[in-house]
Design a protein around this motif. Structure first.
Motif, PDB file in Angstrom:
ATOM      1  N   GLN A  37      15.034 -17.803  92.498  1.00 22.84           N
ATOM      2  CA  GLN A  37      14.524 -18.407  93.731  1.00 22.84           C
ATOM      3  C   GLN A  37      13.187 -19.116  93.531  1.00 22.84           C
ATOM      4  O   GLN A  37      12.830 -19.988  94.314  1.00 22.84           O
ATOM      5  CB  GLN A  37      14.361 -17.322  94.802  1.00 22.84           C
ATOM      6  N   ARG A  38      12.464 -18.712  92.493  1.00 20.32           N
ATOM      7  CA  ARG A  38      11.136 -19.282  92.260  1.00 20.32           C
ATOM      8  C   ARG A  38      11.130 -19.866  90.836  1.00 20.32           C
ATOM      9  O   ARG A  38      10.784 -19.199  89.865  1.00 20.32           O
ATOM     10  CB  ARG A  38      10.036 -18.219  92.442  1.00 20.32           C
ATOM     11  N   ILE A  39      11.546 -21.127  90.760  1.00 22.27           N
ATOM     12  CA  ILE A  39      11.730 -21.786  89.470  1.00 22.27           C
ATOM     13  C   ILE A  39      10.552 -22.707  89.187  1.00 22.27           C
ATOM     14  O   ILE A  39      10.141 -23.497  90.035  1.00 22.27           O
ATOM     15  CB  ILE A  39      13.047 -22.583  89.455  1.00 22.27           C
ATOM     16  N   VAL A  40      10.033 -22.599  87.980  1.00 21.82           N
ATOM     17  CA  VAL A  40       8.996 -23.503  87.491  1.00 21.82           C
ATOM     18  C   VAL A  40       9.632 -24.427  86.458  1.00 21.82           C
ATOM     19  O   VAL A  40      10.342 -23.966  85.560  1.00 21.82           O
ATOM     20  CB  VAL A  40       7.818 -22.719  86.871  1.00 21.82           C
ATOM     21  N   ILE A  41       9.375 -25.716  86.580  1.00 23.28           N
ATOM     22  CA  ILE A  41       9.920 -26.698  85.651  1.00 23.28           C
ATOM     23  C   ILE A  41       8.758 -27.465  85.013  1.00 23.28           C
ATOM     24  O   ILE A  41       7.854 -27.928  85.709  1.00 23.28           O
ATOM     25  CB  ILE A  41      10.922 -27.655  86.345  1.00 23.28           C
ATOM     26  N   LEU A  42       8.797 -27.620  83.700  1.00 23.20           N
ATOM     27  CA  LEU A  42       7.645 -28.139  82.969  1.00 23.20           C
ATOM     28  C   LEU A  42       7.871 -29.511  82.354  1.00 23.20           C
ATOM     29  O   LEU A  42       7.069 -29.961  81.529  1.00 23.20           O
ATOM     30  CB  LEU A  42       7.231 -27.142  81.880  1.00 23.20           C
ATOM     31  N   THR A  47      12.489 -31.852  86.349  1.00 23.87           N
ATOM     32  CA  THR A  47      12.259 -31.881  87.799  1.00 23.87           C
ATOM     33  C   THR A  47      13.366 -32.656  88.485  1.00 23.87           C
ATOM     34  O   THR A  47      13.915 -32.229  89.514  1.00 23.87           O
ATOM     35  CB  THR A  47      10.894 -32.522  88.107  1.00 23.87           C
ATOM     36  N   GLU A  48      13.735 -33.803  87.922  1.00 25.49           N
ATOM     37  CA  GLU A  48      14.803 -34.602  88.525  1.00 25.49           C
ATOM     38  C   GLU A  48      16.137 -33.869  88.478  1.00 25.49           C
ATOM     39  O   GLU A  48      16.953 -33.977  89.400  1.00 25.49           O
ATOM     40  CB  GLU A  48      14.903 -35.963  87.837  1.00 25.49           C
ATOM     41  N   ALA A  49      16.379 -33.112  87.412  1.00 29.15           N
ATOM     42  CA  ALA A  49      17.610 -32.331  87.327  1.00 29.15           C
ATOM     43  C   ALA A  49      17.692 -31.335  88.480  1.00 29.15           C
ATOM     44  O   ALA A  49      18.719 -31.230  89.163  1.00 29.15           O
ATOM     45  CB  ALA A  49      17.684 -31.613  85.984  1.00 29.15           C
ATOM     46  N   LEU A  50      16.610 -30.587  88.695  1.00 30.49           N
ATOM     47  CA  LEU A  50      16.613 -29.598  89.774  1.00 30.49           C
ATOM     48  C   LEU A  50      16.791 -30.260  91.134  1.00 30.49           C
ATOM     49  O   LEU A  50      17.578 -29.792  91.969  1.00 30.49           O
ATOM     50  CB  LEU A  50      15.320 -28.783  89.739  1.00 30.49           C
ATOM     51  N   LEU A  51      16.062 -31.335  91.369  1.00 26.93           N
ATOM     52  CA  LEU A  51      16.160 -32.014  92.664  1.00 26.93           C
ATOM     53  C   LEU A  51      17.582 -32.499  92.922  1.00 26.93           C
ATOM     54  O   LEU A  51      18.076 -32.423  94.049  1.00 26.93           O
ATOM     55  CB  LEU A  51      15.179 -33.183  92.726  1.00 26.93           C
ATOM     56  N   GLY A  59       6.857 -24.831  91.274  1.00 24.02           N
ATOM     57  CA  GLY A  59       5.817 -25.510  90.514  1.00 24.02           C
ATOM     58  C   GLY A  59       6.457 -26.445  89.515  1.00 24.02           C
ATOM     59  O   GLY A  59       7.578 -26.205  89.056  1.00 24.02           O
ATOM     60  N   ALA A  60       5.753 -27.539  89.185  1.00 22.41           N
ATOM     61  CA  ALA A  60       6.328 -28.525  88.281  1.00 22.41           C
ATOM     62  C   ALA A  60       5.216 -29.247  87.529  1.00 22.41           C
ATOM     63  O   ALA A  60       4.082 -29.368  88.013  1.00 22.41           O
ATOM     64  CB  ALA A  60       7.176 -29.538  89.055  1.00 22.41           C
ATOM     65  N   ALA A  61       5.561 -29.734  86.345  1.00 20.61           N
ATOM     66  CA  ALA A  61       4.642 -30.602  85.609  1.00 20.61           C
ATOM     67  C   ALA A  61       4.368 -31.847  86.430  1.00 20.61           C
ATOM     68  O   ALA A  61       5.273 -32.401  87.062  1.00 20.61           O
ATOM     69  CB  ALA A  61       5.248 -30.988  84.262  1.00 20.61           C
ATOM     70  N   ASN A  62       3.115 -32.286  86.427  1.00 18.37           N
ATOM     71  CA  ASN A  62       2.765 -33.510  87.134  1.00 18.37           C
ATOM     72  C   ASN A  62       3.573 -34.689  86.602  1.00 18.37           C
ATOM     73  O   ASN A  62       3.885 -34.761  85.410  1.00 18.37           O
ATOM     74  CB  ASN A  62       1.279 -33.833  86.945  1.00 18.37           C
TER      75      ASN A  62
END
Length: 298
Positions: A37-42, A47-51, A59-62
């Motif tokens: 439920q609380r996924i961090v992507i770096l 990020t685009e995959a998750l979205l 949280g995500a890499a800038n």
């Protein structure tokens, strides 16, 4: 904001995650939680995959460009904690989020893998560059949505096939991909984000670019090597204007002006974010849109 992104990111049916599984990845094996439920992507492409799977990370890499997100994903990133650039992740911020799953990339995060794993189960893709599809499948598996991820990729493949068919004889053009930066120029080859997409579409490439490598890093003296039947170019500028200035100088160079594609008027400036930097499935769809528009395909 192009409307299909919002549709693509929200239309996926969020089936429950599969039972807990051991994921084999670039750094070994990791037992992932049943229903993270609380996924961090770096990574940006992650990020685009998750979205695209309807998942909003905590949280995500800038983004490499934007404050802190690319324009095309910003509406989907409300409430997401920026964690620093891909190669400068703030581990304290990651820990403070209390994630139950971390997704990273060995090329970027190998040195901090042990620290990340001490925070939460961590799954690492191996490479970036042209591997966005490989990474996508791994991320989807790690979050328990392998089937949904396969459906997203299959839908994308359908878009590629349709555009390829519509392009027809245009695919015989040798397409050159050039990136301008403040300190160098890159001639992109097949093992790059845009290179993979052009190959999937079936475009020909100039001989110097038609190799399974990432890019040639060159100067303006190598401009003659940048020619093709058509040139797409983009610029990385971090806001200080140096990248844009370097681009202007290169485009004004007599060597550039003498290129056959320039003389024929077949040169197109495109988005660095879309054609290179974002590197994920949402950007890939936008790149297909750009190509369709440039070639006059509805």
């Amino acid at each position: 904001m192009r409307p299909f992104i919002l549709v693509a990111a929200s239309a996926i049916c969020l089936a429950g995650a599969a039972s807990a599984d051991t994921i084999t990845h670039a750094m070994g094996e990791t037992e992932v939680p049943d229903d993270p439920q609380r996924i961090v992507i770096l990574t940006n492409e992650g990020t685009e995959a998750l979205l695209s799977l309807g998942i909003t990370p905590v949280g995500a890499a800038n983004s490499w460009l934007g404050d802190p997100w690319y324009d095309h994903i910003a509406p989907l990133m409300e409430g997401v904690q920026p964690l620093g650039t891909e190669n400068g992740i703030n581990l304290e911020l990651v820990a403070a989020l209390e994630p139950d799953l971390i997704l990273g990339n060995m090329q970027r995060h190998e040195e901090v893998y042990a620290q990340l794993s001490a925070i939460a189960p961590t799954v690492m893709s191996e490479r970036l560059r042209g591997d966005w599809r490989v990474n996508y499948a791994l991320y989807a598996e790690a979050v328990g949505m392998a089937e949904e991820g396969a459906e997203v990729l299959a839908e994308y493949d359908g878009q590629v096939a349709a555009l390829s068919a519509a392009l027809g004889d245009n695919l015989a053009e040798e397409v050159s991909i050039i990136r301008f930066l403040a300190s160098q120029i890159r001639i992109y080859q097949l093992d790059s984000f845009s290179g993979v997409i052009l190959s999937d579409l079936g475009f020909a490439r100039p001989a110097i670019q038609n190799v399974e490598e990432f890019a040639l890093r060159v100067g303006r003296e190598n401009i003659p090597d940048m020619d093709g039947d058509r040139i797409f170019h983009f610029t990385y500028d971090n806001g200080n204007g140096e990248g844009d200035a370097a681009t202007s100088e290169a485009l004004a160079d007599p060597l550039w002006q003498s290129l056959s594609a320039v003389e024929a008027g077949r040169v197109h400036q495109v988005s660095d974010t879309v054609w290179n930097t974002a590197g994920g499935i949402l950007a890939a769809r936008l790149m297909l849109e750009d190509i369709a528009e440039i070639y006059g395909i509805e």
